[in-house]
Design a protein around this motif. Sequence first.
Motif, short mmCIF file in Angstrom:
data_model
loop_
_atom_site.label_atom_id
_atom_site.label_comp_id
_atom_site.label_asym_id
_atom_site.label_seq_id
_atom_site.Cartn_x
_atom_site.Cartn_y
_atom_site.Cartn_z
N TRP A 161 46.45 52.49 29.68
CA TRP A 161 46.43 51.08 30.05
C TRP A 161 47.59 50.72 30.97
O TRP A 161 47.47 49.86 31.84
N LEU A 202 47.06 41.74 33.94
CA LEU A 202 48.34 42.45 33.99
C LEU A 202 49.30 41.89 32.95
O LEU A 202 49.99 42.65 32.25
N SER A 242 46.94 49.22 34.62
CA SER A 242 47.56 47.97 35.05
C SER A 242 48.41 48.19 36.30
O SER A 242 48.48 47.33 37.18
N LEU A 259 48.16 43.14 29.45
CA LEU A 259 48.44 44.55 29.22
C LEU A 259 49.93 44.83 29.12
O LEU A 259 50.38 45.63 28.29
N TYR A 260 50.70 44.15 29.97
CA TYR A 260 52.15 44.36 29.95
C TYR A 260 52.74 43.93 28.60
O TYR A 260 53.59 44.62 28.04
#
Length: 473
Positions: free
Chosen positions: A105, A357, A109, A360-361
Amino acid sequence: MGEEEGMSSDCQKPAKTSPKLTLLPLIALIFYEVSGGPFGVEDSVKSGGGPLLSLLGFLIFPLFWSIPEALVTAELATSFPENGGYVLWISSAFGPFWGFQEGFWKWFSGVMDNALYPVLFLDYLKHSFPIFNRLIARVPTLLGITASLTYLNYRGLHIVGFSAVSLAAFSLLPFAVMGILSIPRIQPAKWVAVDFRKVDWRGYFNSMFWNLNYWDKASTLAGEVENPSKTFPKALFGAVVLVVGSYLIPLLAGTGAVNTPASDWSDGYFAEVGFLIGGAWLRWWIQAAAAMSNMGLFEAEMSSDAFQLLGMSEMGMLPTIFAQRSKYGTPTISILCSATGVVFLSWMTFQEILEFLNFLYSIGMILEFAAFIRLRIKKPDLHRPYRVPLQTFGATMLCVPPNPTACARHVPGFCKDIISKRNDDNQVGHFVESKLPQEDTDDATVTLLSESASSKTQQDPSLVVVEEVLKLE
């Protein structure tokens, strides 16, 4: 075809030793992983209702967001000085399953993030060259830019590192000049102006976090760094100072020397500030610096993504072909894989990429902080060339502020946007007014090929520049 065959054939040859990254190139790469300059922070003035919250944000947020992340990265990157970075940390703490999840992931991303930069490069140029509003010019140019920058990555990480140093100097120098020229005009009273009735808290916090993220990305290059146990902590410290300074100096100069309302401060406004302070030559310099900064962002991101795949392959998580190096010491297949992902993800809109983003971050950082704490407990005797000067309880407290902040800021927003997107899909279609000239809108694509926005900021709802294709049921 010939170039691809040449690159592939290099994988069969013994890879020569590639020069290791030294301190200055590593600082530049971290700088581009996190920031790339003050391009896009202008919206923090507008969403913050004036200069005060913007200036306070870039002074305070690094203390409980950037610095904890940089400290954790410094300890774990020097404890695991190999390519793969956070994949190794998570695997050591929670096992290979979670390590693979983190790696996949994070790579995905990163590729999504990288799809923005060639487009944004053209978005700066199209103000002077309107031809880039046309698909017939944009698409070949975008593919050419992506291929050229991919080839530069293929030629060697040390080349990328020194290119990043040159790009950083070129991108930041106009703001140093602007800061000097603004000194006689500065009125400090302007810095404390704020109108809380006009504060857009979501846009403000998004601007803060988006511009202060990704301190962990360079850890995937740890195996390519010269003496990482000493170089990494110094580079992270230098990058923190450089990033915060690159935000504060232009903001202090612009908000203190120019008489403009906060509502004027939107993406790209520093070029206008440069014109008001120094003249047309400074505006052109800032516009050129903004365009070139996107190239540095692309190079840094692709390097970390490619060497992450190499590290995962060396760990047995991916086929061995991803670990094969070219004669320049670079992971050829991993670079091509990342470049292919960049091309195919260009159909997504800026808004979709930004929200995904952020989500996911946030999830990835929670795992990394958890791994940091677990390794302190599970492996107290692990060799740590650099150790955060806190005991286990103190290290846990260091990770407390960023984790709930990440969850509260990004996860609900992502879920809300998913629900909103599903509702939109039930409609035949809708149109949102575009800022592009009317004669150009017919050729404007609804994807990244036509959107003009900063790669580091959330679009303000009142300035959305999107025109979606009618969805036929």
